[in-house]
Structure formats: C-alpha cells, structure tokens
Design an enzyme around this catalytic site. Structure first.
Site, PDB file in Angstrom:
ATOM      1  N   CYS A   1      41.344  34.205  43.534  1.00 43.57           N
ATOM      2  CA  CYS A   1      41.190  35.410  43.107  1.00 43.57           C
ATOM      3  C   CYS A   1      41.730  36.218  42.158  1.00 43.57           C
ATOM      4  O   CYS A   1      42.695  35.519  41.827  1.00 43.57           O
ATOM      5  CB  CYS A   1      40.903  36.184  44.544  1.00 43.57           C
ATOM      6  SG  CYS A   1      42.302  36.993  45.054  1.00 43.57           S
TER       7      CYS A   1
ATOM      8  N   ARG B   1      41.132  39.874  48.764  1.00 45.61           N
ATOM      9  CA  ARG B   1      39.961  38.688  48.751  1.00 45.61           C
ATOM     10  C   ARG B   1      40.236  37.132  48.923  1.00 45.61           C
ATOM     11  O   ARG B   1      39.477  36.670  50.033  1.00 45.61           O
ATOM     12  CB  ARG B   1      39.031  38.184  46.824  1.00 45.61           C
ATOM     13  CG  ARG B   1      37.846  39.866  47.171  1.00 45.61           C
ATOM     14  CD  ARG B   1      36.830  39.649  46.166  1.00 45.61           C
ATOM     15  NE  ARG B   1      38.614  39.601  44.873  1.00 45.61           N
ATOM     16  CZ  ARG B   1      37.792  39.534  43.873  1.00 45.61           C
ATOM     17  NH1 ARG B   1      36.377  39.245  43.312  1.00 45.61           N
ATOM     18  NH2 ARG B   1      39.286  39.448  42.282  1.00 45.61           N
TER      19      ARG B   1
ATOM     20  N   ASP C   1      34.423  42.389  43.836  1.00 42.65           N
ATOM     21  CA  ASP C   1      36.042  43.141  43.636  1.00 42.65           C
ATOM     22  C   ASP C   1      36.250  44.617  44.185  1.00 42.65           C
ATOM     23  O   ASP C   1      35.910  44.826  43.116  1.00 42.65           O
ATOM     24  CB  ASP C   1      36.533  43.318  42.240  1.00 42.65           C
ATOM     25  CG  ASP C   1      38.190  43.366  41.706  1.00 42.65           C
ATOM     26  OD1 ASP C   1      38.142  43.894  43.311  1.00 42.65           O
ATOM     27  OD2 ASP C   1      38.968  43.212  40.670  1.00 42.65           O
TER      28      ASP C   1
HETATM   29  P1  4NP Z   1      41.810  40.471  45.166  1.00 44.82           P
HETATM   30  O1  4NP Z   1      42.208  42.391  44.320  1.00 44.82           O
HETATM   31  O2  4NP Z   1      41.492  39.970  43.112  1.00 44.82           O
HETATM   32  O3  4NP Z   1      40.433  40.286  45.253  1.00 44.82           O
HETATM   33  O4  4NP Z   1      43.067  40.904  44.786  1.00 44.82           O
HETATM   34  C1  4NP Z   1      42.592  43.362  43.157  1.00 44.82           C
HETATM   35  C2  4NP Z   1      43.345  42.942  43.496  1.00 44.82           C
HETATM   36  C3  4NP Z   1      44.070  43.618  42.164  1.00 44.82           C
HETATM   37  C4  4NP Z   1      43.976  43.904  41.146  1.00 44.82           C
HETATM   38  C5  4NP Z   1      43.189  44.006  40.741  1.00 44.82           C
HETATM   39  C6  4NP Z   1      41.734  43.341  41.984  1.00 44.82           C
HETATM   40  N1  4NP Z   1      44.623  44.601  40.004  1.00 44.82           N
HETATM   41  O5  4NP Z   1      43.953  44.760  38.597  1.00 44.82           O
HETATM   42  O6  4NP Z   1      45.851  44.811  39.962  1.00 44.82           O
END
Ligand code: 4NP
Length: 159
Positions: free
Chosen positions: A9, A15, A126
């Site tokens: 992800c 995720r 997300d």
């Molecule tokens: P992930 O969620 O991709 O599911 O781990 C996110 C975690 C951090 C960020 C964006 C999505 N961020 O912009 O820091």
C-alpha cells in the site's frame, strides 16, 4: 519452493500490514502450507513504525494483534524476491509499475481486490484521512478478500 506474496500500500501502516496478518491467519485456519506473506509501502515515510494506532486498535477489536509489524518501503529488488505483488489501490499500482524493470516484474503485480473478485478493478479505500468507521470498513473488505484469496490459493487457482 514456497510461494511468496507481497502486500503493498502507500504507507505500510494501515492496509497492507492488515492484509498480511489476515492472509496469514486465513491460510493457517484453512491449513494451507507453503506460502509466505510480507508487506511494504510505496512510500518510506513511515519506515520502522508500527501500524497506525487506529489500525492496531481496530484489529484488536477483531482479536488480531498487529503490533509486531514494522513498516518498510518497497524496493525494486523486491520484484525478484516475491512471486505475486498485491497492491491495495490504483495509485500503488502505478507507483509499483514504474519501478518494474521488465515484463516478468510487471506480470507479478495485481490489484489485491482483483485477485479476490476478478473483474472488479476496485481499490481498497485509503483510511488514513477518515474516521474510525473507515478503519472498520477497510478491515471488513480486507478480511473478506483474504478469505477468498486463501481459498483460491488452497485450490491452486491463483498464479
Ligand atoms: P496505508 O495508509 O497506505 O494503508 O498505510 C496510509 C498511511 C499513511 C499515509 C497515507 C496512507 N500518509 O500519507 O502518510
């Protein structure tokens, strides 16, 4: 040789760690052996961190402890280490495809929900900017998909 699956992800704190833990759990429940599962993020911004506190808290409400996870960034050398790369959304798909060196690398990459629900083209939303409900929704989407993927792996239906 074991089949190696990589869940990917953006941050590797919401995720994809959940997808890793849930697929490992489903494979154990269904007694599927010979499959290794790991996860990474296209971004290295959270490298070394535990899952997001909201992801850990939500997973615990389902009896799943994700606290041992530490985030890491996807590297182009990872293509050679994994047989199948499941990306959570279309942005992750584009980011990973840009790192691919050849057709063999590209052929390993697929949307996670496409593997579970062929033809869907859906992304796992997300949850980062949303509220607690978003984390519960994401848990349920990933939990269901991992159950289907584990069944397909058991039947040898997935590449
Ligand atoms: P992930 O969620 O991709 O599911 O781990 C996110 C975690 C951090 C960020 C964006 C999505 N961020 O912009 O820091």
């Amino acid at each position: 040789m074991n089949k190696r699956i990589y869940m990917v992800c953006h941050g590797n704190i919401c995720r994809s760690p959940l997808a890793k833990f849930l697929l490992i759990k489903k494979l154990a429940e269904k007694k599927v052996v010979g499959i290794e599962v790991d996860s990474a993020g296209t971004s290295g911004a959270h490298a070394g961190q535990q899952p997001d506190a909201r992801t850990m808290a939500n997973a615990l409400t389902h009896g799943l402890d994700t606290s041992s996870h530490r985030a890491k960034q996807f590297k182009s050398t990872d293509f050679a280490k994994f047989d199948r790369i499941y990306v959570m959304d279309s942005a992750n798909y584009s980011d990973i495809m840009l790192l691919a060196m050849n057709e063999e690398d590209r052929s390993k990459v697929e949307l996670f929900l496409e593997a579970a629900h062929p033809g869907s083209k859906d992304s796992v939303p997300d949850p980062w900017y949303g509220d607690e409900k978003g984390f519960e929704k994401v848990y349920n989407i990933i939990d269901k998909a991992c159950g289907i993927i584990a069944d397909k792996l058991k039947k040898g239906e997935l590449p």
